[in-house]
Design a protein around this motif. Sequence first.
Motif, PDB file in Angstrom:
ATOM      1  N   ASP A  18      29.591  26.077  -0.348  1.00  8.35           N
ATOM      2  CA  ASP A  18      28.383  25.351  -0.742  1.00  8.35           C
ATOM      3  C   ASP A  18      28.275  25.444  -2.258  1.00  8.35           C
ATOM      4  OD1 ASP A  18      25.713  24.195  -0.585  1.00  8.35           O
ATOM      5  OD2 ASP A  18      24.972  26.200  -1.002  1.00  8.35           O
ATOM      6  N   ASP A  19      28.355  24.309  -2.925  1.00  3.06           N
ATOM      7  CA  ASP A  19      28.291  24.305  -4.389  1.00  3.06           C
ATOM      8  C   ASP A  19      27.304  23.213  -4.797  1.00  3.06           C
ATOM      9  OD1 ASP A  19      28.780  24.650  -7.102  1.00  3.06           O
ATOM     10  OD2 ASP A  19      30.952  24.557  -6.934  1.00  3.06           O
ATOM     11  N   GLY A  20      27.664  22.328  -5.683  1.00  4.59           N
ATOM     12  CA  GLY A  20      26.765  21.247  -6.024  1.00  4.59           C
ATOM     13  C   GLY A  20      26.716  20.952  -7.505  1.00  4.59           C
ATOM     14  N   GLN A  21      25.665  20.242  -7.911  1.00  2.64           N
ATOM     15  CA  GLN A  21      25.509  19.746  -9.267  1.00  2.64           C
ATOM     16  C   GLN A  21      24.547  20.618 -10.069  1.00  2.64           C
ATOM     17  OE1 GLN A  21      23.909  15.873  -8.434  1.00  2.64           O
ATOM     18  NE2 GLN A  21      25.907  14.947  -8.076  1.00  2.64           N
ATOM     19  N   ALA A  45      35.412  12.788 -14.909  1.00  4.90           N
ATOM     20  CA  ALA A  45      35.722  11.468 -14.364  1.00  4.90           C
ATOM     21  C   ALA A  45      35.881  11.512 -12.854  1.00  4.90           C
ATOM     22  CB  ALA A  45      37.007  10.937 -14.995  1.00  4.90           C
ATOM     23  N   GLY A  46      35.347  10.504 -12.166  1.00  2.00           N
ATOM     24  CA  GLY A  46      35.521  10.367 -10.730  1.00  2.00           C
ATOM     25  C   GLY A  46      34.729  11.340  -9.893  1.00  2.00           C
ATOM     26  N   THR A  47      33.746  12.014 -10.497  1.00  2.00           N
ATOM     27  CA  THR A  47      32.993  13.068  -9.814  1.00  2.00           C
ATOM     28  C   THR A  47      31.663  12.550  -9.284  1.00  2.00           C
ATOM     29  OG1 THR A  47      31.920  13.718 -11.874  1.00  2.00           O
ATOM     30  CG2 THR A  47      34.003  14.809 -11.340  1.00  2.00           C
ATOM     31  N   THR A  48      31.011  13.384  -8.454  1.00  3.17           N
ATOM     32  CA  THR A  48      29.659  13.055  -8.007  1.00  3.17           C
ATOM     33  C   THR A  48      28.701  13.031  -9.191  1.00  3.17           C
ATOM     34  OG1 THR A  48      29.103  15.380  -7.544  1.00  3.17           O
ATOM     35  CG2 THR A  48      30.031  14.078  -5.732  1.00  3.17           C
ATOM     36  N   PHE A  49      29.010  13.787 -10.245  1.00  3.21           N
ATOM     37  CA  PHE A  49      28.159  13.823 -11.434  1.00  3.21           C
ATOM     38  C   PHE A  49      28.170  12.460 -12.116  1.00  3.21           C
ATOM     39  CE2 PHE A  49      30.855  17.706 -11.153  1.00  3.21           C
ATOM     40  CZ  PHE A  49      29.974  18.444 -10.392  1.00  3.21           C
ATOM     41  N   GLU A  50      29.368  11.914 -12.293  1.00  2.00           N
ATOM     42  CA  GLU A  50      29.488  10.595 -12.899  1.00  2.00           C
ATOM     43  C   GLU A  50      28.747   9.556 -12.055  1.00  2.00           C
ATOM     44  OE1 GLU A  50      32.878   7.383 -14.381  1.00  2.00           O
ATOM     45  OE2 GLU A  50      33.471   9.041 -13.059  1.00  2.00           O
ATOM     46  N   ALA A  51      28.918   9.635 -10.729  1.00  2.00           N
ATOM     47  CA  ALA A  51      28.260   8.670  -9.842  1.00  2.00           C
ATOM     48  C   ALA A  51      26.738   8.791  -9.919  1.00  2.00           C
ATOM     49  CB  ALA A  51      28.734   8.870  -8.409  1.00  2.00           C
ATOM     50  N   THR A  52      26.235  10.034  -9.929  1.00  2.00           N
ATOM     51  CA  THR A  52      24.792  10.252 -10.007  1.00  2.00           C
ATOM     52  C   THR A  52      24.223   9.671 -11.291  1.00  2.00           C
ATOM     53  OG1 THR A  52      24.855  12.243  -8.634  1.00  2.00           O
ATOM     54  CG2 THR A  52      22.981  12.016 -10.129  1.00  2.00           C
ATOM     55  N   HIS A  73      24.922  28.040 -21.669  1.00  2.00           N
ATOM     56  CA  HIS A  73      23.757  28.504 -20.911  1.00  2.00           C
ATOM     57  C   HIS A  73      23.525  27.604 -19.701  1.00  2.00           C
ATOM     58  CE1 HIS A  73      19.939  30.143 -19.801  1.00  2.00           C
ATOM     59  NE2 HIS A  73      19.273  29.046 -20.142  1.00  2.00           N
ATOM     60  N   TYR A  74      23.673  28.156 -18.503  1.00  3.44           N
ATOM     61  CA  TYR A  74      23.477  27.431 -17.254  1.00  3.44           C
ATOM     62  C   TYR A  74      21.982  27.279 -16.989  1.00  3.44           C
ATOM     63  CZ  TYR A  74      23.291  26.907 -12.124  1.00  3.44           C
ATOM     64  OH  TYR A  74      23.005  26.501 -10.842  1.00  3.44           O
ATOM     65  N   LEU A  75      21.554  26.033 -16.730  1.00  2.29           N
ATOM     66  CA  LEU A  75      20.133  25.749 -16.541  1.00  2.29           C
ATOM     67  C   LEU A  75      19.672  25.822 -15.095  1.00  2.29           C
ATOM     68  CD1 LEU A  75      19.706  22.696 -18.956  1.00  2.29           C
ATOM     69  CD2 LEU A  75      19.207  25.108 -19.413  1.00  2.29           C
ATOM     70  N   GLY A  76      20.617  25.932 -14.167  1.00  3.48           N
ATOM     71  CA  GLY A  76      20.245  26.018 -12.763  1.00  3.48           C
ATOM     72  C   GLY A  76      20.725  24.822 -11.972  1.00  3.48           C
ATOM     73  N   PRO A  77      20.607  24.889 -10.633  1.00  3.91           N
ATOM     74  CA  PRO A  77      21.091  23.795  -9.783  1.00  3.91           C
ATOM     75  C   PRO A  77      20.220  22.562  -9.879  1.00  3.91           C
ATOM     76  CG  PRO A  77      19.975  25.457  -8.465  1.00  3.91           C
ATOM     77  CD  PRO A  77      20.056  26.018  -9.850  1.00  3.91           C
ATOM     78  N   PHE A  78      20.846  21.409  -9.716  1.00  2.62           N
ATOM     79  CA  PHE A  78      20.125  20.138  -9.681  1.00  2.62           C
ATOM     80  C   PHE A  78      20.159  19.547  -8.266  1.00  2.62           C
ATOM     81  CE2 PHE A  78      20.190  15.439 -10.172  1.00  2.62           C
ATOM     82  CZ  PHE A  78      18.906  15.280 -10.681  1.00  2.62           C
ATOM     83  N   HIS A  79      21.350  19.555  -7.640  1.00  2.00           N
ATOM     84  CA  HIS A  79      21.494  19.031  -6.284  1.00  2.00           C
ATOM     85  C   HIS A  79      22.651  19.763  -5.617  1.00  2.00           C
ATOM     86  CE1 HIS A  79      21.573  16.393  -2.861  1.00  2.00           C
ATOM     87  NE2 HIS A  79      22.697  15.797  -3.201  1.00  2.00           N
ATOM     88  N   ARG A  80      22.365  20.489  -4.548  1.00  9.06           N
ATOM     89  CA  ARG A  80      23.404  21.242  -3.859  1.00  9.06           C
ATOM     90  C   ARG A  80      24.175  20.324  -2.925  1.00  9.06           C
ATOM     91  NH1 ARG A  80      23.078  26.594  -5.213  1.00  9.06           N
ATOM     92  NH2 ARG A  80      25.010  26.818  -4.059  1.00  9.06           N
TER      93      ARG A  80
END
Length: 321
Positions: free
Chosen positions: A162-165, A193-200, A258-265
Amino acid sequence: MRAGPLPFRRAWNVPVVLLLSLVALIALSGCASNPSGASGGPNSAAAGGTSADLVSSVRKVDAAAALLPAAVRASGEITVATAIGGPPSASYPDGASSTPVGQDIDITDAVAAVLGLRVNRQIAAFETILPGLSSGKYQLGVGNFGVTTERLKTVDFVTYIDDGQGFAVRAGSPIKQISSLRQLCGLTVGTGAGTTFEATLEQNAHVCTDAGQPAYRVQVYSDGGALQLGLQQGRFDVLMSTINGLRYQEKQTGGAVHYLGPFHRLDVGFVFPKGSPLTRAFQAAVQHLIADGTYRKILAAWGTTDSAITTSQIDPPESAG
């Protein structure tokens, strides 16, 4: 070996810029995530062999192997497309000529051992793996692929973590939290490139202009090392990447990132061509590793136990979290 500028893609009216040369990347990428110069984790095969020893102790489980198609059992080999995106998932400890290490490498090898298979590992760019599955070039792929509704239309998943954005910034940035994409308005965001991050980011590019604010700009990189360096060198304001990868960077850079925390798991899994006969066997193998404790030990070696799952699933729906 590729010479010249690193891959950079135009996105949403972002101008194409020249990045570091490959020589510079090789010189610097080892320290982009790890001040010691090694891109593997502290308990990786590159720095003591702990996770490699775990994998080497895994034995074939006949009940799981029996779920494989007869042709695969007969060949004794599986072709796996692997994206080398960066630690802790997969990275090169000593440059691109070395053997890749990471959580994805270890889990893949452990699952193959349970199934009595050799891994024919084909290194591939993340954005080429799904097309490669559809064309029959690969039997499965691994590279921190998040389960999304869109991807489920064309590929099958067997989940293993379980990971996420998430988002990260440079130390000293005035940005302290991002819980809405509207907080990115007027900023430059770097992502893969080609990631869920790019799509979001692409699907929601209108949120700022809809609110009468300046649009965010997106720089899309095909190379994980260049992406990591880009944040630290101020080429963009915010990095959008995997939760585990950003946690790792924060720890290994001593807070320079500095990691700001999860956005979407998101559930993360092996990806297969749609309708693949391999999914039941892989699910059984992952579940065996969870049950006998090997799975959690591998995650512990890479510092990702917070992302452990208790049940491997085939094609779960996209997480709402």
